[in-house]
Design an enzyme around this catalytic site. Structure first.
Site, PDB file in Angstrom:
ATOM      1  N   SER A  95       0.824  -1.198   0.000  1.00  0.00           N
ATOM      2  CA  SER A  95       0.000   0.000   0.000  1.00  0.00           C
ATOM      3  C   SER A  95       0.867   1.260   0.000  1.00  0.00           C
ATOM      4  O   SER A  95       1.732   1.422  -0.851  1.00  0.00           O
ATOM      5  CB  SER A  95      -0.966  -0.036   1.191  1.00  0.00           C
ATOM      6  OG  SER A  95      -1.999   0.894   1.047  1.00  0.00           O
ATOM      7  N   ASP A 209      -5.597  -4.060  -2.143  1.00  0.00           N
ATOM      8  CA  ASP A 209      -4.512  -3.657  -1.244  1.00  0.00           C
ATOM      9  C   ASP A 209      -3.701  -4.837  -0.702  1.00  0.00           C
ATOM     10  O   ASP A 209      -4.255  -5.811  -0.195  1.00  0.00           O
ATOM     11  CB  ASP A 209      -5.117  -2.879  -0.076  1.00  0.00           C
ATOM     12  CG  ASP A 209      -4.115  -1.985   0.613  1.00  0.00           C
ATOM     13  OD1 ASP A 209      -3.206  -2.532   1.259  1.00  0.00           O
ATOM     14  OD2 ASP A 209      -4.233  -0.753   0.494  1.00  0.00           O
TER      15      ASP A 209
END
Length: 369
Positions: A95, A209
């Protein structure tokens, strides 16, 4: 690494996350040509990444954790480590950790920092490109374009530092290692926070993610050839709701609890994905609730914090780093990207607080006889 009951979860997740086909930043960024999909080892690639003097000098790797706006602290940590003579030869991230890691690997960290330090709350909201279709409330295109203007884009294979990012296959729950192709494509795929950003499409996969399965990718760092790994964990166990209501002061909470094996950790990840899907379905209702009840972003950030904290602890127990840095950023919320200056300074100051531990790592990196 596939989560348990992957086939059943695939249909379940498709129902809750309707994948958008409108995910183009640029063709190269969003398609990510050549990105590695799968949780398979490639020892040959790791061996090629090693320099000729690897036998005489251990290689330092940094595993930068996910954490949304708290991720700006990575910038301060990287600068402070460099000032102490610790420059990584391997960088991995999930991320926002992938974003800052890419800037580090391309030697564009200063350019990213200059932009981050000037961000205002209005600037942040201008980067929000809302969408009413697909699997998120934002496409993420505007944000990725702004980042690419500061740090550019290039094939991962051409970077002077070994780099890799982690993403998650939405249907199977597999951990996806992105180790070649466009680094901005890897950053985008790794940063698809469920419910907030639309998933990224790559090679017949919908990617979300990387923090969902591996918030602090130590395992990937070692696979890329790191002998000594410093991990930066930005997860937190106390949510904003608990802080606001004082519930974190009551009951039992153990920050040291973990999991006995990888199968349990994967089961935990599957359960969290299910809870996350239900959370997204209830966001509107939460937003309309009374002021005393959790609001939209409080629910989202709270769920993210819980998810990352639980999974991070289990993964670090399985894939331990040589040193884990945990700067204190408890009051940073999901969209506090305008507090970059503060986060960077906290990261830098934290390295000074643990200088003795950093020096121990530095001693281990001295050339071998």
């Amino acid at each position: 690494m596939a989560v348990q009951d992957a086939n059943g979860d695939c249909e379940f997740l498709r129902t809750h996350f309707r994948c958008s086909t409108d995910t183009s930043v640029t063709a190269d960024i969003m398609r990510g040509r050549g990105m590695y999909a799968g949780f398979r080892t490639r020892r040959a690639g790791a061996e090629r990444a090693r320099s000729s003097d690897v036998m005489s000098r251990p290689r330092l790797g940094l595993a930068l954790g996910s954490g949304s706006a708290r991720g700006w602290a990575h910038i301060g940590i990287l600068h402070a480590l460099a000032e102490r003579g610790l420059k990584p030869e391997v960088v991995t991230g999930a991320s926002v950790g992938a974003l800052v890691g890419a800037a580090c690997a391309t030697d564009r960290l200063v350019e990213l920092e200059q932009w981050v330090r000037t961000l205002t709350q209005r600037d942040v909201w201008r980067l929000v490109d809302t969408t009413f279709r697909g699997g998120g409330v934002m496409t993420g295109n505007r944000l990725m374009e702004a980042i690419a203007e500061r740090i550019g884009d290039a094939p991962i294979e051409s970077l002077p530092v070994a780099f890799g990012a982690v993403a998650t296959d939405l249907c199977t729950g597999e951990e996806i290692w992105l180790r070649d192709g466009s680094f901005m494509a890897a950053v985008r795929a790794s940063s698809g926070l469920p419910g907030l950003f639309a998933p990224s499409r790559h090679q017949q996969r919908w990617l979300i993610d990387g923090g969902v399965v591996n918030p602090v990718p130590v395992s990937l760092c070692r696979e890329l050839g790191a002998d000594v790994v410093i991990a930066v964990d930005l997860s937190r166990s106390v949510t904003r709701l608990a802080m606001r209501t004082g519930q974190h002061l009551h009951g039992e909470h153990s920050s040291e609890s973990g999991y006995e094996n990888g199968a349990t950790a994967r089961a935990e990840g599957t359960a969290i994905l299910r809870k996350w899907a239900g959370l997204v379905d209830g966001l509107v209702e939460s937003y309309r609730s009374r002021h005393s009840e959790p609001g939209l972003f409080e629910v989202v950030s709270g769920a993210v914090n819980i998810m990352q904290d639980r999974i991070t602890r289990s993964r670090l127990a399985i894939d331990p780093a040589d040193l884990v840095l945990r700067p204190r950023l408890d009051d940073f919320q999901l969209m506090d990207f305008h507090r970059g200056r503060e986060a960077i300074d906290i990261g830098r100051a934290y390295v000074e607080e643990v200088a003795d531990k950093i020096d121990t790592i530095a001693a281990r990196l001295m050339p071998r006889d």
